[in-house]
Design an enzyme around this catalytic site. Structure first.
Site, PDB file in Angstrom:
ATOM      1  CE  LYS A 105      21.218  22.547  27.259  1.00 51.62           C
ATOM      2  NZ  LYS A 105      21.458  21.640  28.394  1.00 51.62           N
ATOM      3  CE  LYS A 138      15.656  13.768  23.232  1.00 53.59           C
ATOM      4  NZ  LYS A 138      15.549  14.462  24.452  1.00 53.59           N
ATOM      5  CE  LYS A 144      14.522  15.745  31.339  1.00 55.56           C
ATOM      6  NZ  LYS A 144      15.232  14.480  31.115  1.00 55.56           N
TER       7      LYS A 144
END
Ligand code: TRP
Length: 345
Positions: free
Chosen positions: A208, A211, A114
């Protein structure tokens, strides 16, 4: 004596719950209500480790709560609440920040992914995220945590923190007779979802379902209506070959593997069973069957979520009731922790 079986799990309210969240997590929360004391938390404090618009955070928090309930989590049998209402999460997380070592935290692959090249400019909270997650779990002395594969490392860290706390404070724990076989915190077991519940993007079977994918076509939102669900499945990327007769034939066919996996998960069957029915057939046969199944399972849930979301006050009352019940347990643990550590109250 052993720790009594208790399940804790959390979902971040960061917007747009999708099929991956449902099959990988939320759906698995329901049957655990039969066998364990269950605590399900909307982890709003985790969400703000990256920027969240305040109104969007409120909406997303209610959306996760609505998804829990629509999926079959009963807020009377389970404790359903949002993390920030139980202040002991933050308090225990601070203690754990002083237990966990920098080296342990620096190894977390999710942080490294991240933060990327931007590691000087992400929040300190993002680095400390797994310590708050350990606090979520251990505040309730949870013995089992259902999580996706991607959270395995965070759960191992929670176990390391529990073990180090138990060890560092062993004398104090023993003196106060607060341990079970010498342990104050349990060493929590993960309940990892099998690979069949790893749901991939409908546009690219190697990524994957997420969102954050810019394409809305890549995911089925839990709030999509029947029409949208069916359209997205019919437009899903596939290869030209027909469905194989055996599992082996799904190798190196990520899109086919994903759609068969979704069919299997939604119908509670194995992929092999799905192939026994559809092997040898083309997408023209399989996609409509999958669309019909997905609509049958998901659209009543979406309808129920939308109904619940029309009445935010009722959702907020559920969360408040859950927070009160969670606080009672959390305060018991923290009273013991403060005493073990040497904090005067
Ligand atoms: N980190 C988890 C995720 O993103 C969410 C989470 C926070 C969690 N606290 C938890 C999951 C405690 C299980 C138990 O999926």
């Amino acid at each position: 004596m052993t720790f009594s079986p208790r399940v804790f799990s959390g979902i971040q309210p960061s917007g747009d719950l999708h099929l991956g969240n449902y099959l990988g997590a939320i759906r698995r929360f329901v049957p655990l209500q039969e066998t364990h004391a269950t605590i399900y938390c909307v982890v709003d404090m985790h969400a703000i480790t990256v920027w969240q618009e305040p109104d969007a955070l409120r909406r997303a928090t209610r959306e996760v709560a609505a998804a829990f309930i629509a999926a079959g989590v009963d807020p009377k049998r389970s404790i359903v609440f949002n993390q920030s209402q139980v202040v002991q999460h933050a308090e225990l997380a601070w203690v754990f920040n002083c237990i966990a070592r920098m080296g342990w935290m620096a190894r977390m692959t999710q942080f490294k992914d991240k933060a990327g090249k931007n590691s000087e400019n992400v929040s300190l909270g993002l680095f400390a995220y797994p310590s708050l997650m350990a606090a979520d779990i251990l505040l309730y002395k949870a013995t089992h945590v259902p999580v996706g594969d991607d959270q395995k490392q965070h759960l191992e860290l929670a176990r390391d923190i529990a073990a180090k706390f138990n060890n560092d404070y062993a004398a104090s724990i023993a003196e106060r007779d607060l341990g079970i076989d010498g342990q104050f915190f349990p060493i929590t077991e993960p309940l990892i979802a099998g690979p069949a519940t790893r749901i991939m993007s409908l546009r690219d079977g190697t990524k994957k379902m997420s969102k954050s994918d810019p394409s809305d076509q890549s995911r089925i939102s839990l709030l999509d209506d029947a029409d949208a669900i069916a359209k997205k499945i019919k437009k899903a990327t596939t290869d030209p070959a027909e469905l194989p007769l055996e599992l082996e034939g799904l190798k190196d066919r990520p899109e086919a593997d994903n759609l068969v996996g979704i069919y299997a998960a939604l119908s509670d069957r194995t992929k092999a069973e799905v192939l026994a029915e559809f092997g040898g057939q083309g997408w023209g046969k399989f996609k409509p069957a999958l669309a019909e199944l997905a609509v049958a399972v998901l659209s009543p849930m979406g309808t129920e979520m939308r109904r619940l979301l029309e009445d935010p006050q009722t959702i907020d009352a559920v969360l408040r009731d859950g927070a009160e019940r969670a606080s009672a347990i959390a305060e018991q643990t923290m009273t013991q922790v403060r005493d073990i550590i040497g904090f005067i109250r």
